[in-house]
Design an enzyme around this catalytic site. Structure first.
Site, PDB file in Angstrom:
ATOM      1  N   MET A  29       2.608  -6.277  -0.463  1.00  0.00           N
ATOM      2  CA  MET A  29       3.883  -6.327  -1.178  1.00  0.00           C
ATOM      3  C   MET A  29       3.697  -7.031  -2.523  1.00  0.00           C
ATOM      4  SD  MET A  29       6.837  -6.634   1.668  1.00  0.00           S
ATOM      5  CE  MET A  29       6.739  -8.370   1.973  1.00  0.00           C
ATOM      6  N   LEU A  32      -0.106 -11.182  -5.358  1.00  0.00           N
ATOM      7  CA  LEU A  32      -1.399 -11.292  -4.669  1.00  0.00           C
ATOM      8  C   LEU A  32      -1.966 -12.709  -4.740  1.00  0.00           C
ATOM      9  CD1 LEU A  32      -3.087  -7.946  -5.828  1.00  0.00           C
ATOM     10  CD2 LEU A  32      -1.615  -8.380  -3.847  1.00  0.00           C
ATOM     11  N   GLY A  35      -5.589 -14.531   0.059  1.00  0.00           N
ATOM     12  CA  GLY A  35      -5.520 -13.805   1.332  1.00  0.00           C
ATOM     13  C   GLY A  35      -5.635 -12.301   1.077  1.00  0.00           C
ATOM     14  N   HIS A  36      -4.813 -11.803   0.172  1.00  0.00           N
ATOM     15  CA  HIS A  36      -4.881 -10.383  -0.179  1.00  0.00           C
ATOM     16  C   HIS A  36      -6.274 -10.035  -0.734  1.00  0.00           C
ATOM     17  CE1 HIS A  36      -0.429 -11.177  -0.979  1.00  0.00           C
ATOM     18  NE2 HIS A  36      -0.396 -10.233  -0.045  1.00  0.00           N
ATOM     19  N   GLN A  60      12.073  -3.170   5.439  1.00  0.00           N
ATOM     20  CA  GLN A  60      11.656  -4.214   6.384  1.00  0.00           C
ATOM     21  C   GLN A  60      12.345  -5.551   6.143  1.00  0.00           C
ATOM     22  OE1 GLN A  60       7.452  -3.810   5.074  1.00  0.00           O
ATOM     23  NE2 GLN A  60       7.363  -6.040   5.148  1.00  0.00           N
ATOM     24  N   GLY A 155      -4.098  -8.288   7.418  1.00  0.00           N
ATOM     25  CA  GLY A 155      -4.453  -9.672   7.703  1.00  0.00           C
ATOM     26  C   GLY A 155      -4.015 -10.100   9.095  1.00  0.00           C
ATOM     27  N   LYS A 157      -3.103 -12.897   9.585  1.00  0.00           N
ATOM     28  CA  LYS A 157      -1.969 -13.784   9.277  1.00  0.00           C
ATOM     29  C   LYS A 157      -0.692 -13.216   9.905  1.00  0.00           C
ATOM     30  CE  LYS A 157       0.927 -16.316   6.680  1.00  0.00           C
ATOM     31  NZ  LYS A 157       1.832 -15.424   6.057  1.00  0.00           N
ATOM     32  N   ARG A 195       5.104 -16.151   0.010  1.00  0.00           N
ATOM     33  CA  ARG A 195       6.326 -16.943   0.143  1.00  0.00           C
ATOM     34  C   ARG A 195       6.081 -18.446  -0.069  1.00  0.00           C
ATOM     35  NH1 ARG A 195       7.912 -12.785   4.133  1.00  0.00           N
ATOM     36  NH2 ARG A 195       9.801 -11.798   3.314  1.00  0.00           N
TER      37      ARG A 195
HETATM   38  P1  AMP Z   1       2.017  -8.942   2.309  1.00  0.00           P
HETATM   39  O1  AMP Z   1       1.850  -8.732   0.833  1.00  0.00           O
HETATM   40  O2  AMP Z   1       2.557 -10.272   2.665  1.00  0.00           O
HETATM   41  O3  AMP Z   1       2.700  -7.796   2.987  1.00  0.00           O
HETATM   42  O4  AMP Z   1       0.532  -8.944   2.874  1.00  0.00           O
HETATM   43  C1  AMP Z   1      -0.315  -7.855   2.684  1.00  0.00           C
HETATM   44  C2  AMP Z   1      -1.495  -7.972   3.600  1.00  0.00           C
HETATM   45  O5  AMP Z   1      -2.205  -9.162   3.309  1.00  0.00           O
HETATM   46  C3  AMP Z   1      -1.076  -8.058   5.075  1.00  0.00           C
HETATM   47  O6  AMP Z   1      -1.976  -7.298   5.852  1.00  0.00           O
HETATM   48  C4  AMP Z   1      -1.198  -9.528   5.358  1.00  0.00           C
HETATM   49  O7  AMP Z   1      -1.438  -9.816   6.714  1.00  0.00           O
HETATM   50  C5  AMP Z   1      -2.367  -9.914   4.503  1.00  0.00           C
HETATM   51  N1  AMP Z   1      -2.332 -11.359   4.222  1.00  0.00           N
HETATM   52  C6  AMP Z   1      -1.303 -12.072   3.714  1.00  0.00           C
HETATM   53  N2  AMP Z   1      -1.606 -13.384   3.663  1.00  0.00           N
HETATM   54  C7  AMP Z   1      -2.849 -13.513   4.156  1.00  0.00           C
HETATM   55  C8  AMP Z   1      -3.743 -14.613   4.382  1.00  0.00           C
HETATM   56  N3  AMP Z   1      -3.420 -15.865   4.082  1.00  0.00           N
HETATM   57  N4  AMP Z   1      -4.962 -14.358   4.908  1.00  0.00           N
HETATM   58  C9  AMP Z   1      -5.310 -13.094   5.231  1.00  0.00           C
HETATM   59  N5  AMP Z   1      -4.528 -12.028   5.046  1.00  0.00           N
HETATM   60  C10 AMP Z   1      -3.322 -12.213   4.519  1.00  0.00           C
END
Ligand code: AMP
Length: 527
Positions: A29, A32, A35-36, A60, A155, A157, A195
């Site tokens: 989303m 970045l 983690g991303h 969502q 992730g 996460k 967040r």
């Molecule tokens: P999001 O942008 O929050 O939807 O996350 C996109 C992808 O990055 C999802 O697969 C998350 O699980 C992964 N992700 C987010 N934060 C982390 C983190 N701290 N470590 C590993 N993967 C992450």
């Protein structure tokens, strides 16, 4: 790097660029962070073309959630993706992705949606985030259909999301491999999240208590406590040390089915959601109770199989003899008189076959092998099987099935396995990964000695060197199971070492690893 905001642009690009290439998709989303970026790095290593989607998915978000305020920083994300060698960003608007049925402020959608099992969507975060996982399942299915990647990266996460996506891909027979990636944390232990930007400095100082609480449970777990009550209590008592954290839930569930666990037999997902002010944070660890896995990879002719057998014997672990598994399948195919070129017929046969292995207690060497209940330990060494095993092992369906069976062994652990991609693909979470190497000249010399020992016709060293070079090239460039050294593998150059010395060194490394407890730490860190 290209950035597309329309499906038409993305399609047109992929149609032209993807031919003969593996595509990796990283759905995000945006906003970045590291983690991303760890997902992107992994996708970059494993694919020829990397697509990152950036889409804040209205479907969502609940009506009272932060859809409008979710951080959007496309230009910064674009630069990060560029630095990471991403090929394509796909950043559509909601209208582009859902058509005009969906107004951006509402989750009421006039679109077809994907409904995952309520047993999985109604627990953990699903209790307070009604419709969230339906929105996730829908957008991920759309992205997978649009990009048609070989692999998609998520992730750990968001452990519930990962489990639901794995299930969705299985249930809908989607032709993609889902790759789960470890949680990346700040130095404080706080799991990185877009967040986290919402947190005030004071809240940020309190937030690491989530991970501290999970670690507390982990310590108790590694001390031998396996029951739900005690593990949850360990988390809660640490959480109660900070008053400004409002806990939404702490739960212990099966990592695959997400059903509550009364105790951890094999592995458990310990997950938390909590609010700091109005910011909702989640975190989790995997509690894993299995014996260690040793992965030994390396090029052909380096002495892997002998070393693996000796290491297994010395450590009292099971030698997961993958070569014997391929031989057993070959034996089964020959017995069924199936044409070895008939890949679909072989796929059907193999997917219905069950292989068992057991250490030969009496002789203490090698393993005993059964396929579909019939012992084939001797039969798989016949010249017929030897002549056909390479052709059969090269078939994608055979490999897929056997990797699945090997990974089932991995659940209990206590094995040493050898191959070309055991540490990178079959058991990426192995406690000890070894990559054996030797110069081409040395491997040719060893091969010549082998031929002599077996009283086989001799071949010149030059010819053997040429053959080995050719084999190395094929092994490292082949599409199926290419030879790769895992980033965390320990390389042992064996040119001047005897088999006994190599074995001895691996045993020492194993003992060091376990005594340092690195295995446990690493497992918990990757939770
Ligand atoms: P999001 O942008 O929050 O939807 O996350 C996109 C992808 O990055 C999802 O697969 C998350 O699980 C992964 N992700 C987010 N934060 C982390 C983190 N701290 N470590 C590993 N993967 C992450």
């Amino acid at each position: 790097m290209r950035l597309f905001t329309t499906i038409a642009g993305l399609h047109c690009y992929l149609e032209r660029q993807r031919i003969g290439k593996d595509v990796g998709l990283v759905p995000t989303m945006g906003a970045l962070h590291h983690g991303h970026l760890s997902l992107i790095d992994r996708a970059r290593r494993e694919n020829d073309l990397v697509v990152v989607s950036i889409f804040v998915n209205p479907l969502q978000f609940g009506p009272t959630e932060d859809f409008q305020h979710y951080p959007r920083q496309l230009e910064q994300d674009r630069q990060l993706c560029e630095q990471k060698g991403v090929d394509v960003i796909f950043a559509p608007t909601p209208a582009e992705l859902y058509g005009h049925h969906l107004s951006t402020s509402s989750v009421e959608a006039d679109v077809t949606q994907v409904v995952a099992p309520t047993t999985m969507t109604g627990v953990l975060c699903g209790r307070s985030r009604q419709g969230h996982f339906q929105g996730v399942a829908t957008v991920v299915t759309k992205l997978l259909n649009l990009v048609e990647p070989q692999r998609a990266y998520f992730g750990q996460k968001d452990a519930q999301q990962l489990a639901i996506i794995r299930r969705l891909v299985t249930d809908l027979n989607l032709p993609v491999t889902i790759v789960g990636c470890p949680i990346v944390r700040e130095e404080s232990g706080l799991a990185m999240s877009s967040r986290n930007q919402y947190l005030t400095p004071e809240q940020k100082a309190h937030a690491p208590v989530l991970y501290r609480a999970l670690q507390q449970a982990q310590t108790v777990f590694h001390g031998g406590t396996r029951d739900r009550e005690s593990l949850l209590e360990a988390v809660k008592s640490e959480l109660s040390s900070t008053s400004n954290v409002q806990v939404e839930y702490v739960d212990l569930v099966d990592p695959t089915t997400l059903q509550p666990l009364e105790q951890v037999d094999c592995s458990g997902l310990l997950a938390i959601a909590a609010r700091l002010g109005s910011t909702r944070l989640i975190d989790n660890v995997i509690l894993q109770h299995r014996r260690p896995i040793v992965a030994i990879d390396g090029p052909a002719g380096v002495g892997k199989s002998t070393v693996t057998r000796l290491v297994a014997q010395a450590l009292g672990l099971m030698h997961l003899d993958t070569g014997a598994m391929y031989r057993a399948v070959t034996w089964r195919v020959l017995k069924a008189k199936t044409d070895i070129q008939d890949e679909p017929a072989i796929a059907e046969l193999v997917s219905q076959s069950q292989i068992s292995l057991a250490t030969d207690e009496q002789r203490g060497t090698g393993v005993r092998v059964w396929i579909d209940g019939e012992e084939v330990t001797k039969a798989i060494r016949s010249s017929d099987v030897t002549a056909n095993v390479s052709a059969i092992a090269a078939q994608a369906a055979v490999r897929r099935e056997l990797v699945k069976q090997q990974q089932r062994w991995g659940c209990k652990g206590g094995i040493v396995a050898e191959g070309r991609d055991i540490g990178t693909y079959v058991f990426p979470d192995a406690e000890l990964k070894i990559f054996l190497t030797a110069s081409v000249q040395e491997r040719a010399r060893r091969r010549q000695q082998d031929l002599k020992n077996q009283e086989l016709p001799s071949v010149s060293l030059e010819q053997l060197e040429q053959d080995i070079q050719q084999r190395d090239f094929l092994d490292s460039t082949r599409a199926l199971a290419p030879l790769r050294k895992a980033a965390d593998a320990i390389e042992i150059q064996t040119d001047n070492l005897s088999i006994a010395e190599v074995t001895e060194r691996i045993i020492r490394l194993y003992q060091q690893r376990l005594s340092q407890g690195i295995a446990n730490d690493r497992r918990s860190g990757s939770g």
